[in-house]
Design a protein around this motif. Structure first.
Motif, short mmCIF file in Angstrom:
data_model
loop_
_atom_site.label_atom_id
_atom_site.label_comp_id
_atom_site.label_asym_id
_atom_site.label_seq_id
_atom_site.Cartn_x
_atom_site.Cartn_y
_atom_site.Cartn_z
N MET A 221 0.91 -1.12 0.09
CA MET A 221 0.07 0.07 0.01
C MET A 221 0.95 1.20 0.14
O MET A 221 1.88 1.32 0.70
CB MET A 221 -1.14 0.11 1.13
CG MET A 221 -1.88 1.08 1.19
SD MET A 221 -3.12 0.99 2.42
CE MET A 221 -2.05 1.49 4.03
N ILE A 222 0.37 2.35 -0.57
CA ILE A 222 1.20 3.57 -0.70
C ILE A 222 0.20 4.81 -0.50
O ILE A 222 -0.81 4.69 -0.69
CB ILE A 222 1.68 3.80 -2.11
CG1 ILE A 222 2.59 2.82 -2.66
CG2 ILE A 222 2.24 5.12 -2.43
CD1 ILE A 222 3.17 2.64 -4.13
N ALA A 223 0.76 5.61 0.49
CA ALA A 223 0.17 6.47 0.92
C ALA A 223 0.48 7.99 0.20
O ALA A 223 1.73 8.03 0.28
CB ALA A 223 0.14 6.70 2.33
N VAL A 224 -0.69 8.78 -0.22
CA VAL A 224 -0.28 9.80 -0.93
C VAL A 224 -0.87 11.10 -0.06
O VAL A 224 -2.11 11.03 0.01
CB VAL A 224 -0.81 9.88 -2.35
CG1 VAL A 224 -0.70 11.17 -3.06
CG2 VAL A 224 -0.03 8.51 -3.01
N THR A 225 -0.09 12.03 0.42
CA THR A 225 -0.86 13.31 1.04
C THR A 225 -1.10 14.26 -0.41
O THR A 225 -0.13 14.23 -1.36
CB THR A 225 0.23 13.83 1.85
OG1 THR A 225 1.71 14.23 1.36
CG2 THR A 225 0.69 12.82 2.94
N GLY A 226 -1.65 15.38 0.11
CA GLY A 226 -1.95 16.26 -0.77
C GLY A 226 -2.69 15.69 -2.13
O GLY A 226 -2.34 16.14 -3.22
N ALA A 227 -3.48 14.49 -1.85
CA ALA A 227 -4.02 13.76 -3.03
C ALA A 227 -5.01 14.54 -3.81
O ALA A 227 -5.39 13.87 -4.72
CB ALA A 227 -4.59 12.64 -2.32
N THR A 228 -5.48 15.67 -3.45
CA THR A 228 -6.39 16.43 -4.56
C THR A 228 -5.55 17.50 -5.26
O THR A 228 -6.31 18.39 -5.61
CB THR A 228 -7.77 16.95 -3.63
OG1 THR A 228 -7.30 17.70 -2.71
CG2 THR A 228 -8.57 15.77 -3.25
N GLY A 229 -4.46 17.52 -4.86
CA GLY A 229 -3.43 18.76 -5.31
C GLY A 229 -3.04 18.58 -6.73
O GLY A 229 -3.38 17.48 -7.45
N ASN A 230 -2.39 19.53 -7.43
CA ASN A 230 -1.96 19.35 -8.75
C ASN A 230 -1.21 18.15 -9.17
O ASN A 230 -1.14 17.70 -10.19
CB ASN A 230 -1.18 20.75 -9.20
CG ASN A 230 -1.87 22.04 -9.14
OD1 ASN A 230 -2.99 21.89 -9.80
ND2 ASN A 230 -1.44 23.03 -8.75
N ILE A 231 -0.26 17.84 -7.94
CA ILE A 231 0.75 16.53 -8.36
C ILE A 231 -0.14 15.45 -7.72
O ILE A 231 -0.15 14.42 -8.39
CB ILE A 231 1.80 16.57 -7.35
CG1 ILE A 231 2.56 18.16 -7.78
CG2 ILE A 231 2.75 15.45 -7.52
CD1 ILE A 231 3.82 18.33 -7.01
N GLY A 232 -0.87 15.46 -6.61
CA GLY A 232 -1.41 14.39 -5.83
C GLY A 232 -2.49 13.72 -6.66
O GLY A 232 -2.63 12.54 -6.69
N ARG A 233 -3.32 14.63 -7.22
CA ARG A 233 -4.60 13.81 -7.78
C ARG A 233 -4.00 13.01 -9.13
O ARG A 233 -4.56 12.02 -9.32
CB ARG A 233 -5.27 14.82 -8.38
CG ARG A 233 -6.57 14.52 -9.21
CD ARG A 233 -7.53 15.47 -9.83
NE ARG A 233 -8.22 16.39 -8.52
CZ ARG A 233 -9.05 16.29 -7.86
NH1 ARG A 233 -9.92 15.15 -8.35
NH2 ARG A 233 -9.72 16.94 -6.88
N VAL A 234 -2.88 13.54 -9.71
CA VAL A 234 -2.51 12.71 -11.00
C VAL A 234 -1.75 11.32 -10.38
O VAL A 234 -1.69 10.31 -11.01
CB VAL A 234 -1.38 13.37 -11.93
CG1 VAL A 234 -0.89 12.77 -12.91
CG2 VAL A 234 -2.10 14.69 -12.36
N LEU A 235 -0.85 11.45 -9.10
CA LEU A 235 -0.20 10.54 -8.66
C LEU A 235 -1.16 9.45 -8.11
O LEU A 235 -0.98 8.26 -8.52
CB LEU A 235 0.63 10.92 -7.74
CG LEU A 235 1.47 10.04 -6.81
CD1 LEU A 235 2.44 9.12 -7.84
CD2 LEU A 235 2.18 10.64 -5.69
#
Length: 281
Positions: free
Chosen positions: A1-15
C-alpha cells in the motif's frame, strides 16, 4: 500500500491515478477528501502532512509515502520530526518528499526554510528516501485564468524573464517511479520543464490554444507583491518574487532529470495548456 498526501492537489491527483492504474492499493490523504473522485483500489481519508496524529492512521500498513507540504505548511506547522516519527511508528519503509529547487539554489532563503528542515528530517529518518526539487509549476498559470476568461488578458510581473516551468503531471510520474521502483533511494531529482519560457510567452501559448488574442500586461513588483500578499506570508512573497525577477543561472537552465527517470523529455508548457484549456476558455 502507498499513502499519498495532498491527494487532491496538482501533483497528488495525478499521482493517485497513476498508482491506482498500475494496480497499487492507495490511501489518498487530503484535507478535502469529499471533493475527490472514486476509483478502484483507492481509499480516501481526511488529513495531511501537517497532522502527524492523523497520518499515523493513514500510514498503517503503507510501505511507502508521498509527502507534499503545500499551502501554509510551507511556512508553519508542527515539527518535521513529528511527522517522521509517525512514519517510523507505522513501519513505512520509503519516503518521497516534494521540496523545491530553491532549497538548493538559495540555501539561506527564509522562504524555503521549512522545506530544508523537512529535507534534513527525511535524510535523518533511517528510511529509504527520494527528494524531488521542482522549479516553478506550469499550473501557476491558473492564477491568470479568471482574467483570461473575463478580459483575455494576462497580468504578471517580469514579463520577459524566462524560467523552465514544470508540468505537475511530470512530477507525479517521477514520484510514482520513486515510490514503486528500486534504484531511486538517496537520489535528489531537480524537476523542470524542457526549456525556459517567459510569462509573456506563456500568454502567447494560451492565446494560440484559444485561437484568440490574449493581451499581456506587465505588473510592477510592487503590484505583484500586493496581490500575492493577500494569500501568502511576507517572506514567501519576497522569496518568490526574487526568483521570478532575478533568477540565478541554475534556476534558468532546464534539468534532464525528468527524462532520466521517465525515459522521455519533460512536457512543454503547451502540453499543460492543452490539457487545462477549459480553465481559460
Amino acid at each position: 500500500m502507498i499513502a499519498v498526501t495532498g491527494a487532491t492537489g496538482n501533483i497528488g491527483r495525478v499521482l493517485v491515478e497513476l498508482l491506482a492504474g498500475a494496480g497499487e492499493e492507495v490511501v489518498a490523504v487530503s484535507r478535502r477528501p469529499g471533493s475527490a473522485p472514486s476509483a478502484a483500489g483507492v481509499r480516501w481519508v481526511p488529513g495531511g502532512a501537517g497532522d502527524a496524529a492523523g497520518m499515523r492512521a493513514a500510514l498503517d500498513g503503507a510501505r511507502a509515502v508521498f509527502l507534499v507540504l503545500g499551502g501554509e505548511l510551507n511556512f508553519r506547522g508542527e515539527s518535521p520530526d513529528a511527522l517522521l516519527d509517525a512514519v517510523a511508528d507505522a513501519g513505512t519503509e520509503r519516503i518521497v518528499l516534494v521540496s523545491s529547487q530553491v532549497s538548493a539554489t538559495r540555501p539561506d532563503a527564509p522562504s524555503h526554510a521549512r522545506l530544508r528542515a523537512f529535507e534534513a528530517a527525511v535524510r535523518a529518518s533511517g528510511r529509504e528516501f527520494t527528494i524531488l526539487r521542482p522549479g516553478g509549476f506550469a499550473s501557476n498559470a491558473l492564477a491568470w485564468a479568471d482574467a483570461v476568461r473575463a478580459e483575455r488578458t494576462v497580468f504578471a510581473p517580469f514579463g520577459d524573464v524566462a524560467l523552465p516551468v514544470v508540468d505537475p503531471a511530470d512530477i507525479a510520474a517521477v514520484a510514482a517511479a520513486a515510490l514503486r521502483e528500486d534504484g531511486h533511494t538517496g537520489r535528489v531529482y531537480e524537476l523542470t520543464g524542457p526549456e525556459p519560457i517567459s510569462p509573456r510567452e506563456q500568454a502567447e501559448v494560451i492565446a494560440a490554444a484559444l485561437g484568440e488574442e490574449v493581451t499581456f500586461v506587465e505588473l510592477s513588483r510592487e503590484a505583484a507583491h500586493a496581490g500575492m500578499a493577500r494569500f501568502m506570508p511576507e517572506q514567501v512573497v519576497a522569496g518568490t518574487l526574487d526568483v521570478l525577477g532575478a533568477p540565478l543561472p541554475a534556476e534558468r537552465g532546464a534539468s534532464a532529470d525528468v527524462e532520466a527517470v521517465l525515459g522521455r523529455p519533460a512536457a512543454p508548457f503547451a502540453a499543460w495548456v492543452a490539457r487545462n484549456l477549459p480553465a481559460f476558455a
